[in-house]
Design an enzyme around this catalytic site. Structure first.
Site, PDB file in Angstrom:
ATOM      1  N   LYS A 184       0.855  -1.185   0.000  1.00  0.00           N
ATOM      2  CA  LYS A 184       0.000   0.000   0.000  1.00  0.00           C
ATOM      3  C   LYS A 184       0.895   1.240   0.000  1.00  0.00           C
ATOM      4  CE  LYS A 184      -1.399   2.620   3.063  1.00  0.00           C
ATOM      5  NZ  LYS A 184      -1.214   3.875   2.309  1.00  0.00           N
ATOM      6  N   GLU A 257      10.940   1.365   9.707  1.00  0.00           N
ATOM      7  CA  GLU A 257      11.962   2.359   9.342  1.00  0.00           C
ATOM      8  C   GLU A 257      11.318   3.719   9.532  1.00  0.00           C
ATOM      9  OE1 GLU A 257      14.957   1.691   8.813  1.00  0.00           O
ATOM     10  OE2 GLU A 257      15.075  -0.347   8.041  1.00  0.00           O
ATOM     11  N   CYS A 291      14.729  10.734   5.339  1.00  0.00           N
ATOM     12  CA  CYS A 291      14.848  10.319   6.746  1.00  0.00           C
ATOM     13  C   CYS A 291      16.265  10.525   7.247  1.00  0.00           C
ATOM     14  CB  CYS A 291      14.415   8.865   6.891  1.00  0.00           C
ATOM     15  SG  CYS A 291      15.261   7.734   5.795  1.00  0.00           S
ATOM     16  N   GLU A 389      12.128  17.115  13.431  1.00  0.00           N
ATOM     17  CA  GLU A 389      12.546  16.672  12.094  1.00  0.00           C
ATOM     18  C   GLU A 389      11.817  17.580  11.101  1.00  0.00           C
ATOM     19  OE1 GLU A 389      10.687  13.014  10.663  1.00  0.00           O
ATOM     20  OE2 GLU A 389      12.503  12.482   9.592  1.00  0.00           O
TER      21      GLU A 389
HETATM   22  P1  NAD Z   1       3.382   8.545   7.499  1.00  0.00           P
HETATM   23  O1  NAD Z   1       3.692   7.781   8.732  1.00  0.00           O
HETATM   24  O2  NAD Z   1       2.419   9.651   7.581  1.00  0.00           O
HETATM   25  O3  NAD Z   1       2.815   7.561   6.370  1.00  0.00           O
HETATM   26  C1  NAD Z   1       3.538   6.427   5.939  1.00  0.00           C
HETATM   27  C2  NAD Z   1       2.563   5.388   5.404  1.00  0.00           C
HETATM   28  O4  NAD Z   1       1.743   4.912   6.474  1.00  0.00           O
HETATM   29  C3  NAD Z   1       1.607   5.896   4.331  1.00  0.00           C
HETATM   30  O5  NAD Z   1       1.493   4.900   3.331  1.00  0.00           O
HETATM   31  C4  NAD Z   1       0.302   6.041   5.091  1.00  0.00           C
HETATM   32  O6  NAD Z   1      -0.844   5.917   4.269  1.00  0.00           O
HETATM   33  C5  NAD Z   1       0.384   4.888   6.067  1.00  0.00           C
HETATM   34  N1  NAD Z   1      -0.456   5.005   7.268  1.00  0.00           N
HETATM   35  C6  NAD Z   1      -0.923   6.122   7.862  1.00  0.00           C
HETATM   36  N2  NAD Z   1      -1.630   5.821   8.971  1.00  0.00           N
HETATM   37  C7  NAD Z   1      -1.594   4.468   9.093  1.00  0.00           C
HETATM   38  C8  NAD Z   1      -2.081   3.543  10.059  1.00  0.00           C
HETATM   39  N3  NAD Z   1      -2.780   3.948  11.119  1.00  0.00           N
HETATM   40  N4  NAD Z   1      -1.811   2.234   9.875  1.00  0.00           N
HETATM   41  C9  NAD Z   1      -1.083   1.809   8.840  1.00  0.00           C
HETATM   42  N5  NAD Z   1      -0.589   2.634   7.894  1.00  0.00           N
HETATM   43  C10 NAD Z   1      -0.830   3.946   8.018  1.00  0.00           C
HETATM   44  O7  NAD Z   1       4.802   9.008   6.945  1.00  0.00           O
HETATM   45  P2  NAD Z   1       5.108   9.936   5.667  1.00  0.00           P
HETATM   46  O8  NAD Z   1       4.727  11.327   6.044  1.00  0.00           O
HETATM   47  O9  NAD Z   1       4.549   9.316   4.451  1.00  0.00           O
HETATM   48  O10 NAD Z   1       6.695   9.829   5.563  1.00  0.00           O
HETATM   49  C11 NAD Z   1       7.566  10.684   6.202  1.00  0.00           C
HETATM   50  C12 NAD Z   1       8.215  10.026   7.410  1.00  0.00           C
HETATM   51  O11 NAD Z   1       8.832   8.812   7.007  1.00  0.00           O
HETATM   52  C13 NAD Z   1       9.321  10.851   8.025  1.00  0.00           C
HETATM   53  O12 NAD Z   1       9.231  10.826   9.449  1.00  0.00           O
HETATM   54  C14 NAD Z   1      10.588  10.140   7.584  1.00  0.00           C
HETATM   55  O13 NAD Z   1      11.704  10.361   8.419  1.00  0.00           O
HETATM   56  C15 NAD Z   1      10.137   8.735   7.570  1.00  0.00           C
HETATM   57  N6  NAD Z   1      10.980   7.930   6.690  1.00  0.00           N
HETATM   58  C16 NAD Z   1      11.811   7.002   7.251  1.00  0.00           C
HETATM   59  C17 NAD Z   1      12.670   6.267   6.456  1.00  0.00           C
HETATM   60  C18 NAD Z   1      13.594   5.247   7.057  1.00  0.00           C
HETATM   61  O14 NAD Z   1      14.086   4.417   6.317  1.00  0.00           O
HETATM   62  N7  NAD Z   1      13.851   5.266   8.338  1.00  0.00           N
HETATM   63  C19 NAD Z   1      12.672   6.460   5.085  1.00  0.00           C
HETATM   64  C20 NAD Z   1      11.820   7.413   4.534  1.00  0.00           C
HETATM   65  C21 NAD Z   1      10.963   8.124   5.359  1.00  0.00           C
END
Ligand code: NAD
Length: 485
Positions: A184, A257, A291, A389
């Site tokens: 997803k 992650e 990230c 962040e």
């Molecule tokens: P987010 O947590 O808002 O969303 C990530 C995913 O989770 C999306 O697909 C979203 O639809 C889904 N989601 C949302 N609520 C959910 C729930 N309750 N249950 C299951 N899935 C759900 O994150 P974002 O804004 O898309 O991404 C940015 C964040 O990701 C930043 O904090 C960044 O640091 C982190 N990030 C981490 C890495 C890593 O490898 N550590 C890599 C890239 C991004």
């Protein structure tokens, strides 16, 4: 079940066709659609299919049905399929790159090309990896072996900053280890994932890789579903905690992650002039939506003032603009939600009166989500710009005097994703690196990744790792076999 031969022609997609879900080998529409915006002007780029809960259920059941045959294939047979998938992605590469720029914003000629190239490389290389049986004991009486068996259906949930790379980082190791998957993508950037899902249907048996786009509730359904054995999640720490909580219902395996607030520490006596471009890109690449971007740059006070001057001189030549324009260095912020968060953070910097030698003002009335390259000079340690962040092109450059103090500051928060230490005295830099509480640390280099290099976060930056032998093993069950002779 031999992998069928594919020619470049037979795997080429028509990227002008409507977007569809991939469920059980079929390409299907959603109940409705939702708009996906081009962040360079906020026009509607495309309508993505809105998957229903029933369609998510169908995808999970399809992955479950495909699992016995897929997992029964040999590693070499699965590898053949995955290599063909890399070839099929390659045949669609140019369209994927363009689409990535249009939906995510990153420059086509640089970051979008390198993301798609790296993702295809990853798929191709992971296909060559194996997790062999380990023989722990071999005596006259018995043998003790450790096998790594597949888990079953894996749910993958991805963010919007690197939708192609982070998606395929999950797909390839999941499938080579014998699992099947439902992916997803983020509702902000579903398009490239829908296309790589469609491409997969030309290569893999039905149900092996399913892609369903829609709202966050579909992600939640996956985390709660009893037929899903593992969730591989990349996203924010806040969502990661929800994933872990709801995954506990059937003790799902989770790899998380999550976010980071990475510190780079430039030690006393560092010859920093040649490092400035590297440090600039480490902080501002992908417009800071990364990230592991450098989010706090600590520079020893003996060089701090000159460092900031030279850094600003370099940074001010960088052009923010539409990623389709070949002269653009940094694209827009991917979505309006993140743009508005940055507006709020920039307001805080302004209200508090911190020194801003470059940038600092966001035009809220523009059509696109452009944010200027911004440097904040020596804000206090407890400021929001140091503690949070930002996920945007803004960087605090903070002076420090004492190594113990800077290590304490670097380690103070809840995050522990990565960090870097820079210095002329390599041993002194390594000594500091040893003290950083992070999943990854670099010394005098940064942002090196590799198929065989595990990557994960310490503290609240994550759980488990991706990549490397350990990352592959996280898609498996450790099965110990003791065999009497
Ligand atoms: P987010 O947590 O808002 O969303 C990530 C995913 O989770 C999306 O697909 C979203 O639809 C889904 N989601 C949302 N609520 C959910 C729930 N309750 N249950 C299951 N899935 C759900 O994150 P974002 O804004 O898309 O991404 C940015 C964040 O990701 C930043 O904090 C960044 O640091 C982190 N990030 C981490 C890495 C890593 O490898 N550590 C890599 C890239 C991004």
């Amino acid at each position: 079940m031999p992998a069928s031969q594919n020619t470049a022609e037979s795997v080429k997609l028509d990227f002008t066709k409507p977007y569809v879900l991939s469920i059980n080998g079929d390409l299907v529409s959603g109940k409705g659609t939702f708009d996906v915006f081009n962040p360079a002007d906020n026009t509607v780029l495309a309508k993505a299919p809105e998957g229903t809960e029933e369609q998510m259920e169908a995808a999970i059941q399809a992955a479950k049905k495909a699992f016995p045959k897929w997992s029964a294939l040999s590693w070499d047979e699965r590898s053949t399929y995955i290599t063909r998938y890399a070839d099929a992605l390659e045949a669609n590469k140019e369209d994927l790159i363009t689409l990535l720029t249009l939906e995510q914003g990153k420059p086509r000629h640089s970051m979008a090309t390198s993301e798609v190239d790296a993702a295809i490389y990853w798929v191709r290389e992971v296909a060559k990896r194996r997790v062999p049986v380990e023989v722990l004991e071999e005596t006259d009486q018995h043998t003790v072996e450790v096998h790594h068996t597949p888990l079953g259906v894996v749910g993958a949930i991805t963010p919007w900053n690197f939708p192609v790379l982070l998606g395929l980082w999950k797909v390839a190791p999941c499938l080579i280890t014998g699992n099947t998957m439902v992916l997803k993508p983020s509702p902000y950037t579903p398009l490239t994932s829908l296309r790589f899902g469609e491409i997969a249907q030309k290569v893999f048996p039905a149900g092996v890789l399913n892609v369903v786009s829609g709202g966050n509730e579909l992600g939640q359904k996956m985390t709660e579903h009893p037929a899903i054995a593992k969730i591989s999640f990349t996203g924010s720490t806040a969502t990661g905690k929800k994933v872990m909580a709801s995954g506990s219902s059937n003790l799902k395996r989770v790899t998380l992650e999550l976010g980071g607030n990475d510190a780079a520490i430039v030690l006393e006596g560092t010859e920093y002039k040649d490092l400035i471009p590297t440090l600039f890109w480490a902080a501002y690449g992908n417009s800071g939506q990364w990230c592991i971007a450098v989010k706090r740059l600590y520079v020893h006070s003996s060089i701090h003032e000159d460092f900031v001057k030279e850094f600003v001189a370099y940074a001010q030549s960088k052009k923010v603009g539409d990623g389709m324009n070949p002269s653009t260095d940094l694209g827009p912020i991917q979505n309006r939600m993140q743009f508005n968060k940055l507006v709020d953070l920039f307001d805080d910097v302004k209200t508090k009166g911190y020194k801003v030698p470059l940038g600092g003002s966001i035009d809220r009335n523009q059509a696109g989500n452009f944010v200027p390259v911004t440097v904040v000079d020596n804000p206090p340690e407890n400021s929001r710009i140091v503690q949070e962040e930002p996920f945007g092109p803004i960087l605090p450059i903070i002076a420090f005097d004492d190594v113990d103090d800077v290590v304490e500051r670097a380690n103070a928060g809840n995050f522990g994703l990565a960090g870097s230490v820079w210095g002329k005295d390599r041993d002194a830099a390594i000594a500091v690196a040893n003290r950083l509480e992070t999943g990854t640390v670099w010394v005098n280099e940064i942002h090196i990744h590799g198929i065989d290099i595990p990557f994960g976060g310490h503290k609240q930056s994550g759980m488990g790792v991706e990549n490397g032998h350990e990352g592959l093993c996280e898609f498996t069950n450790t099965k110990t076999m003791m065999l009497k002779k």
